[in-house]
Design a protein around this motif. Structure first.
Motif, PDB file in Angstrom:
ATOM      1  N   UNK A  57       0.246  -0.833  -7.303  1.00  0.00           N
ATOM      2  CA  UNK A  57       0.771  -0.326  -8.579  1.00  0.00           C
ATOM      3  C   UNK A  57       2.036  -1.083  -8.994  1.00  0.00           C
ATOM      4  N   UNK A  58       2.241  -1.215 -10.301  1.00  0.00           N
ATOM      5  CA  UNK A  58       3.480  -1.832 -10.780  1.00  0.00           C
ATOM      6  C   UNK A  58       4.641  -0.896 -10.471  1.00  0.00           C
ATOM      7  N   UNK A  59       4.415   0.397 -10.654  1.00  0.00           N
ATOM      8  CA  UNK A  59       5.398   1.406 -10.248  1.00  0.00           C
ATOM      9  C   UNK A  59       4.691   2.746 -10.127  1.00  0.00           C
ATOM     10  N   UNK A  60       5.373   3.684  -9.500  1.00  0.00           N
ATOM     11  CA  UNK A  60       4.822   5.038  -9.394  1.00  0.00           C
ATOM     12  C   UNK A  60       4.347   5.380  -7.997  1.00  0.00           C
ATOM     13  N   UNK A  61       3.905   6.628  -7.881  1.00  0.00           N
ATOM     14  CA  UNK A  61       3.512   7.196  -6.593  1.00  0.00           C
ATOM     15  C   UNK A  61       2.028   7.500  -6.603  1.00  0.00           C
ATOM     16  N   UNK A  62       1.323   7.069  -5.561  1.00  0.00           N
ATOM     17  CA  UNK A  62      -0.084   7.463  -5.398  1.00  0.00           C
ATOM     18  C   UNK A  62      -0.243   7.925  -3.956  1.00  0.00           C
ATOM     19  N   UNK A  63      -0.351   9.230  -3.785  1.00  0.00           N
ATOM     20  CA  UNK A  63      -0.383   9.788  -2.441  1.00  0.00           C
ATOM     21  C   UNK A  63      -1.675  10.557  -2.172  1.00  0.00           C
ATOM     22  N   UNK A  64      -2.115  10.498  -0.938  1.00  0.00           N
ATOM     23  CA  UNK A  64      -3.149  11.408  -0.443  1.00  0.00           C
ATOM     24  C   UNK A  64      -2.535  12.132   0.739  1.00  0.00           C
ATOM     25  N   UNK A  65      -2.513  13.442   0.685  1.00  0.00           N
ATOM     26  CA  UNK A  65      -1.876  14.229   1.747  1.00  0.00           C
ATOM     27  C   UNK A  65      -0.412  13.860   1.966  1.00  0.00           C
ATOM     28  N   UNK A  66       0.295  13.618   0.878  1.00  0.00           N
ATOM     29  CA  UNK A  66       1.739  13.396   0.980  1.00  0.00           C
ATOM     30  C   UNK A  66       2.173  12.007   1.373  1.00  0.00           C
ATOM     31  N   UNK A  67       1.231  11.064   1.434  1.00  0.00           N
ATOM     32  CA  UNK A  67       1.626   9.687   1.770  1.00  0.00           C
ATOM     33  C   UNK A  67       0.613   8.694   1.211  1.00  0.00           C
ATOM     34  N   UNK A  68       1.036   7.430   1.069  1.00  0.00           N
ATOM     35  CA  UNK A  68       0.050   6.431   0.622  1.00  0.00           C
ATOM     36  C   UNK A  68      -1.045   6.302   1.679  1.00  0.00           C
ATOM     37  N   UNK A  69      -2.247   5.969   1.253  1.00  0.00           N
ATOM     38  CA  UNK A  69      -3.341   5.824   2.220  1.00  0.00           C
ATOM     39  C   UNK A  69      -3.084   4.644   3.156  1.00  0.00           C
ATOM     40  N   UNK A  70      -3.409   4.846   4.420  1.00  0.00           N
ATOM     41  CA  UNK A  70      -3.354   3.762   5.404  1.00  0.00           C
ATOM     42  C   UNK A  70      -4.767   3.661   5.985  1.00  0.00           C
ATOM     43  N   UNK A  71      -5.088   2.567   6.675  1.00  0.00           N
ATOM     44  CA  UNK A  71      -6.431   2.492   7.260  1.00  0.00           C
ATOM     45  C   UNK A  71      -6.762   3.726   8.095  1.00  0.00           C
ATOM     46  N   UNK A  72      -5.758   4.305   8.781  1.00  0.00           N
ATOM     47  CA  UNK A  72      -6.016   5.463   9.628  1.00  0.00           C
ATOM     48  C   UNK A  72      -6.337   6.716   8.787  1.00  0.00           C
ATOM     49  N   UNK A  73      -5.503   6.975   7.771  1.00  0.00           N
ATOM     50  CA  UNK A  73      -5.737   8.182   6.970  1.00  0.00           C
ATOM     51  C   UNK A  73      -6.964   8.017   6.069  1.00  0.00           C
ATOM     52  N   UNK A  74      -7.331   6.763   5.786  1.00  0.00           N
ATOM     53  CA  UNK A  74      -8.493   6.523   4.919  1.00  0.00           C
ATOM     54  C   UNK A  74      -9.785   7.001   5.564  1.00  0.00           C
ATOM     55  N   UNK A  75      -9.774   7.252   6.879  1.00  0.00           N
ATOM     56  CA  UNK A  75     -10.969   7.776   7.547  1.00  0.00           C
ATOM     57  C   UNK A  75     -11.350   9.146   7.000  1.00  0.00           C
ATOM     58  N   UNK A  76     -10.395   9.842   6.403  1.00  0.00           N
ATOM     59  CA  UNK A  76     -10.671  11.163   5.811  1.00  0.00           C
ATOM     60  C   UNK A  76     -11.121  11.088   4.359  1.00  0.00           C
ATOM     61  N   UNK A  77     -11.337   9.868   3.886  1.00  0.00           N
ATOM     62  CA  UNK A  77     -11.718   9.685   2.486  1.00  0.00           C
ATOM     63  C   UNK A  77     -13.110   9.063   2.424  1.00  0.00           C
ATOM     64  N   UNK A  78     -13.985   9.665   1.647  1.00  0.00           N
ATOM     65  CA  UNK A  78     -15.306   9.086   1.400  1.00  0.00           C
ATOM     66  C   UNK A  78     -15.295   8.458   0.021  1.00  0.00           C
ATOM     67  N   UNK A  79     -15.849   7.257  -0.083  1.00  0.00           N
ATOM     68  CA  UNK A  79     -15.758   6.529  -1.352  1.00  0.00           C
ATOM     69  C   UNK A  79     -17.106   5.928  -1.695  1.00  0.00           C
ATOM     70  N   UNK A  80     -17.624   6.293  -2.843  1.00  0.00           N
ATOM     71  CA  UNK A  80     -18.807   5.623  -3.377  1.00  0.00           C
ATOM     72  C   UNK A  80     -18.322   4.719  -4.502  1.00  0.00           C
ATOM     73  N   UNK A  81     -18.193   3.421  -4.235  1.00  0.00           N
ATOM     74  CA  UNK A  81     -17.614   2.539  -5.246  1.00  0.00           C
ATOM     75  C   UNK A  81     -18.558   2.306  -6.416  1.00  0.00           C
TER      76      UNK A  81
END
Ligand SMILES: Nc1ncnc2c1ncn2[C@@H]1O[C@H](COP(=O)(O)OP(=O)(O)OP(=O)(O)O)[C@@H](O)[C@H]1O
Ligand SMILES: [Mg+2]
Length: 247
Positions: A57-81
């Motif tokens: 992002x150019x600026x701003x906050x994008x959080x999942x569960x109170x923090x930016x996604x990391x490879x570890x926390x991304x395991x809790x996210x399912x994504x159909x691109x």
């Protein structure tokens, strides 16, 4: 008040020399289906990519569960691109199990989930075929299966019913409804307003990179004095664009 699972605040995004998103803020709560709407090129997929850490992002906050996604926390996210694609030379069951194990499932659990899912979507007889032997819609169902493996707490579906026949579309909507019942938050991108009417708890309509409507389906209908999300969408897009500076 429940704590939000996705928190986007004052998010701005520039891609190349184009200012795509301007000061966008929204939250997604656990257990809700959040319809993320807007015309072609309005910035829906780009916002998701920024949420997933693919775009900066150019600026701003994008959080999942109170923090930016990391490879570890991304395991809790399912994504159909939006861009579909599995490794076509792998077999159906092997592919699903591979992703299940990546998400931390045991081999047995991944196999059980995959077989149950394939049964549900009537592809059990294709379990040992290579992906390339499946039709486009069948491959899409496998990709949905991959996205929902491991019971993600956040599921992001970018036009999941595109290209599906009416029977499979209904099946997919039923599966999404069940995930919500189990407490998952779902960000649901679609151009089909009847899906929004049927599924969504809350919605956001993006235009010129800003939120033009945001809230519960009932509240948005009240605000726009209309009983149809489709009419509201059209009304928003008929309005003259505001003088937002596109740098
Ligand atoms: N990598 C990129 N570099 C430059 N511009 C981009 C890039 N990706 C997307 N864009 C531009 O960003 C804008 C938003 O695109 P995006 O794919 O987010 O729209 P969308 O809302 O998902 O549209 P659709 O409904 O057609 O899928 C478009 O003008 C697009 O051309
Ligand atoms: Mg898109």
């Amino acid at each position: 008040m429940k704590k939000s699972l996705v928190h986007v605040k004052d998010f701005n995004l520039t891609l190349g020399d184009k200012n795509i998103i301007h000061d966008l803020s929204f939250d997604v709560m656990p257990g809700e289906i959040f319809a993320f709407l807007g015309s072609n090129g309005s910035g829906k997929t780009s916002t998701i990519r920024a949420l997933l850490g693919i775009y900066q992002p150019t600026s701003g906050t994008l959080w999942v569960n109170g923090q930016p996604l990391t490879p570890k926390t991304a395991a809790n996210v399912g994504y159909l691109p939006e861009e579909r694609g599995l490794y076509v030379r792998s077999k159906v069951l092997d592919t699903m199990m591979y992703f299940g194990e990546l998400k931390g499932m045991t081999r047995d659990a991944a196999r059980q989930f995959s077989m149950d899912y394939l049964e549900r979507v009537e592809l059990a007889d294709k379990a040992n075929l290579k992906i390339k032997k499946l039709s486009g819609g069948q491959q899409q169902k496998i990709q949905l299966g991959v996205a929902i493996m491991g019971n993600p707490e956040l599921l992001i579906l970018d036009e999941p019913t595109k290209g599906l026949d009416p029977v499979n579309r209904k099946l997919l909507l039923d599966i999404v409804g069940e995930l919500k019942e189990r407490g998952a938050a779902v960000i649901y991108i679609t151009h089909l307003m009847e899906e929004v009417e049927r599924l969504a708890d809350r919605l956001l309509i993006l235009k010129d990179g800003t939120a033009r409507a945001y809230g519960t389906v009932a509240a948005v209908k009240k605000e726009f004095n209309s009983n149809s999300i489709e009419d509201i969408f059209v009304k928003i897009y008929k309005e003259k664009s505001s003088e937002v500076a596109h740098v």
